[in-house]
Motif scaffolding. Sequence first.
Motif, PDB file in Angstrom:
ATOM      1  N   SER A 148     -28.264   5.882   2.792  1.00  0.00           N
ATOM      2  CA  SER A 148     -29.464   6.688   3.050  1.00  0.00           C
ATOM      3  C   SER A 148     -29.583   7.868   2.077  1.00  0.00           C
ATOM      4  CB  SER A 148     -29.424   7.217   4.487  1.00  0.00           C
ATOM      5  OG  SER A 148     -28.395   8.183   4.626  1.00  0.00           O
ATOM      6  N   LEU A 149     -28.597   8.035   1.204  1.00  0.00           N
ATOM      7  CA  LEU A 149     -28.586   9.158   0.261  1.00  0.00           C
ATOM      8  C   LEU A 149     -29.120   8.692  -1.101  1.00  0.00           C
ATOM      9  CD1 LEU A 149     -25.091  10.610   1.236  1.00  0.00           C
ATOM     10  CD2 LEU A 149     -27.322  11.465   1.961  1.00  0.00           C
ATOM     11  N   SER A 150     -29.946   9.510  -1.717  1.00  0.00           N
ATOM     12  CA  SER A 150     -30.661   9.071  -2.918  1.00  0.00           C
ATOM     13  C   SER A 150     -29.866   9.227  -4.212  1.00  0.00           C
ATOM     14  CB  SER A 150     -31.974   9.846  -3.049  1.00  0.00           C
ATOM     15  OG  SER A 150     -31.700  11.233  -3.180  1.00  0.00           O
ATOM     16  N   ALA A 151     -28.869  10.091  -4.234  1.00  0.00           N
ATOM     17  CA  ALA A 151     -28.195  10.402  -5.507  1.00  0.00           C
ATOM     18  C   ALA A 151     -26.742   9.941  -5.560  1.00  0.00           C
ATOM     19  CB  ALA A 151     -28.273  11.905  -5.787  1.00  0.00           C
ATOM     20  N   VAL A 152     -26.351   9.058  -4.632  1.00  0.00           N
ATOM     21  CA  VAL A 152     -25.013   8.458  -4.699  1.00  0.00           C
ATOM     22  C   VAL A 152     -25.132   6.946  -4.657  1.00  0.00           C
ATOM     23  CG1 VAL A 152     -23.871  10.439  -3.600  1.00  0.00           C
ATOM     24  CG2 VAL A 152     -24.564   8.494  -2.202  1.00  0.00           C
ATOM     25  N   GLN A 153     -24.201   6.304  -5.321  1.00  0.00           N
ATOM     26  CA  GLN A 153     -24.135   4.837  -5.267  1.00  0.00           C
ATOM     27  C   GLN A 153     -22.686   4.436  -5.007  1.00  0.00           C
ATOM     28  OE1 GLN A 153     -24.763   2.629  -8.928  1.00  0.00           O
ATOM     29  NE2 GLN A 153     -25.576   0.873  -7.823  1.00  0.00           N
ATOM     30  N   ILE A 154     -22.459   3.715  -3.917  1.00  0.00           N
ATOM     31  CA  ILE A 154     -21.106   3.251  -3.608  1.00  0.00           C
ATOM     32  C   ILE A 154     -20.855   1.990  -4.423  1.00  0.00           C
ATOM     33  CG2 ILE A 154     -19.477   2.601  -1.810  1.00  0.00           C
ATOM     34  CD1 ILE A 154     -20.630   5.433  -1.487  1.00  0.00           C
ATOM     35  N   VAL A 155     -19.917   2.075  -5.348  1.00  0.00           N
ATOM     36  CA  VAL A 155     -19.680   0.948  -6.266  1.00  0.00           C
ATOM     37  C   VAL A 155     -18.380   0.211  -5.965  1.00  0.00           C
ATOM     38  CG1 VAL A 155     -21.042   1.961  -8.130  1.00  0.00           C
ATOM     39  CG2 VAL A 155     -18.585   2.436  -8.008  1.00  0.00           C
ATOM     40  N   GLY A 156     -17.650   0.655  -4.926  1.00  0.00           N
ATOM     41  CA  GLY A 156     -16.412  -0.043  -4.610  1.00  0.00           C
ATOM     42  C   GLY A 156     -15.584   0.667  -3.562  1.00  0.00           C
ATOM     43  N   LEU A 157     -14.393   0.110  -3.347  1.00  0.00           N
ATOM     44  CA  LEU A 157     -13.427   0.654  -2.398  1.00  0.00           C
ATOM     45  C   LEU A 157     -12.139   0.995  -3.136  1.00  0.00           C
ATOM     46  CD1 LEU A 157     -13.842  -1.934   0.523  1.00  0.00           C
ATOM     47  CD2 LEU A 157     -15.065   0.228   0.211  1.00  0.00           C
ATOM     48  N   MET A 158     -11.408   1.961  -2.584  1.00  0.00           N
ATOM     49  CA  MET A 158     -10.148   2.394  -3.185  1.00  0.00           C
ATOM     50  C   MET A 158      -9.096   2.517  -2.093  1.00  0.00           C
ATOM     51  SD  MET A 158      -8.349   5.593  -3.343  1.00  0.00           S
ATOM     52  CE  MET A 158      -7.880   6.860  -4.511  1.00  0.00           C
ATOM     53  N   THR A 159      -7.841   2.239  -2.427  1.00  0.00           N
ATOM     54  CA  THR A 159      -6.752   2.508  -1.495  1.00  0.00           C
ATOM     55  C   THR A 159      -5.483   2.850  -2.257  1.00  0.00           C
ATOM     56  OG1 THR A 159      -5.791   1.778   0.608  1.00  0.00           O
ATOM     57  CG2 THR A 159      -5.703   0.191  -1.214  1.00  0.00           C
ATOM     58  N   MET A 160      -4.556   3.482  -1.534  1.00  0.00           N
ATOM     59  CA  MET A 160      -3.219   3.771  -2.052  1.00  0.00           C
ATOM     60  C   MET A 160      -2.216   3.124  -1.117  1.00  0.00           C
ATOM     61  SD  MET A 160      -3.311   7.761  -3.193  1.00  0.00           S
ATOM     62  CE  MET A 160      -1.560   7.780  -3.584  1.00  0.00           C
ATOM     63  N   ALA A 161      -1.344   2.312  -1.687  1.00  0.00           N
ATOM     64  CA  ALA A 161      -0.280   1.698  -0.876  1.00  0.00           C
ATOM     65  C   ALA A 161       0.926   2.630  -0.846  1.00  0.00           C
ATOM     66  CB  ALA A 161       0.109   0.349  -1.486  1.00  0.00           C
ATOM     67  N   PRO A 162       1.743   2.557   0.208  1.00  0.00           N
ATOM     68  CA  PRO A 162       2.964   3.362   0.215  1.00  0.00           C
ATOM     69  C   PRO A 162       3.888   2.941  -0.925  1.00  0.00           C
ATOM     70  CG  PRO A 162       2.736   2.065   2.247  1.00  0.00           C
ATOM     71  CD  PRO A 162       1.595   1.701   1.364  1.00  0.00           C
ATOM     72  N   TYR A 163       4.693   3.890  -1.409  1.00  0.00           N
ATOM     73  CA  TYR A 163       5.650   3.549  -2.472  1.00  0.00           C
ATOM     74  C   TYR A 163       6.806   2.756  -1.862  1.00  0.00           C
ATOM     75  CZ  TYR A 163       8.873   3.771  -6.332  1.00  0.00           C
ATOM     76  OH  TYR A 163       9.727   3.416  -7.349  1.00  0.00           O
ATOM     77  N   VAL A 164       7.046   1.587  -2.428  1.00  0.00           N
ATOM     78  CA  VAL A 164       8.170   0.750  -1.975  1.00  0.00           C
ATOM     79  C   VAL A 164       8.881   0.187  -3.200  1.00  0.00           C
ATOM     80  CG1 VAL A 164       7.229   0.075   0.286  1.00  0.00           C
ATOM     81  CG2 VAL A 164       6.573  -1.219  -1.747  1.00  0.00           C
ATOM     82  N   GLU A 165      10.163  -0.152  -3.019  1.00  0.00           N
ATOM     83  CA  GLU A 165      10.940  -0.731  -4.131  1.00  0.00           C
ATOM     84  C   GLU A 165      10.393  -2.095  -4.529  1.00  0.00           C
ATOM     85  OE1 GLU A 165      13.427   0.567  -6.000  1.00  0.00           O
ATOM     86  OE2 GLU A 165      13.068   2.450  -4.954  1.00  0.00           O
ATOM     87  N   ASN A 166      10.017  -2.884  -3.519  1.00  0.00           N
ATOM     88  CA  ASN A 166       9.509  -4.230  -3.778  1.00  0.00           C
ATOM     89  C   ASN A 166       8.000  -4.276  -3.508  1.00  0.00           C
ATOM     90  OD1 ASN A 166       8.925  -6.925  -3.991  1.00  0.00           O
ATOM     91  ND2 ASN A 166      10.163  -7.582  -2.243  1.00  0.00           N
ATOM     92  N   PRO A 167       7.178  -4.317  -4.564  1.00  0.00           N
ATOM     93  CA  PRO A 167       5.707  -4.283  -4.398  1.00  0.00           C
ATOM     94  C   PRO A 167       5.148  -5.430  -3.553  1.00  0.00           C
ATOM     95  CG  PRO A 167       6.320  -3.958  -6.703  1.00  0.00           C
ATOM     96  CD  PRO A 167       7.566  -4.376  -5.984  1.00  0.00           C
ATOM     97  N   GLN A 168       5.937  -6.522  -3.420  1.00  0.00           N
ATOM     98  CA  GLN A 168       5.459  -7.638  -2.587  1.00  0.00           C
ATOM     99  C   GLN A 168       5.225  -7.202  -1.146  1.00  0.00           C
ATOM    100  OE1 GLN A 168       4.486 -10.423  -3.848  1.00  0.00           O
ATOM    101  NE2 GLN A 168       5.364 -10.198  -5.875  1.00  0.00           N
ATOM    102  N   GLU A 169       5.935  -6.148  -0.730  1.00  0.00           N
ATOM    103  CA  GLU A 169       5.806  -5.653   0.646  1.00  0.00           C
ATOM    104  C   GLU A 169       4.426  -5.042   0.914  1.00  0.00           C
ATOM    105  OE1 GLU A 169       9.014  -2.957   1.527  1.00  0.00           O
ATOM    106  OE2 GLU A 169      10.524  -4.371   0.799  1.00  0.00           O
TER     107      GLU A 169
END
Length: 223
Positions: A148-169
């Motif tokens: 509903s806002l005229s001067a913003v455009q949502i172009v995506g999503l962002m997230t931060m994963a917790p730091y872990v030794e094995n990224p597969q987790e």
Amino acid sequence: MSLYENLMKVKKKIDQSTAKSGRDPDSVVLIAVTKEADMDSIRQILEFGIKNLAENYAQKLVRKSEQFTNAIWHFIGRIQTNKLKYIVPRCEYIHSVWREEELKEINKIAERFQKIQKILIEVNVSGEPTKAGVDPIKLEKLLKAASSLSAVQIVGLMTMAPYVENPQEVRWIFSKLRQLRDIYRKDFPSLEHLSMGMSNDFEVALEEGATMIRIGRAIFKGE
């Protein structure tokens, strides 16, 4: 290793990870996070062809963006609404928006500068109480508010994963963000990007569909 060698190592990993998921490496935006980088290193990175730079702090953003006006600047840090007046005029993208009041303030400032501010909504996929980001359940409400806002455009999503030794987790976190993007893209077609993956986990994030990766240590410190 030199800065150039660090960068080539990151690019090689991008090539390998995108090949695994049948994607074009050129579809990935490599964002160099300059939080701990000195001016000379930033200058070199730009000379090596990296155009997208990111900052976590408004004060540093002001100083560095004035020095490097040819870069595409992203803001990826915690947002303080009183600092948005410094961020909006300088950034092409703001990644860390997750409150309606932030959206409204960005819209107000963007209107003043006669620009459409590109935004990525930060989602707290992991559910960690210490992490910023909107609860996935409340994402649709925020997307509707933004539309509903005229001067913003949502172009995506962002997230931060917790730091872990094995990224597969943390693979499930990146997979979940992609699923959310795909669900809401039907009603919000501008929802294109997935900003996920940092120095320790960007390969897994790329395999799960990241279109923007935020890399600091691996480029500037070789870690």
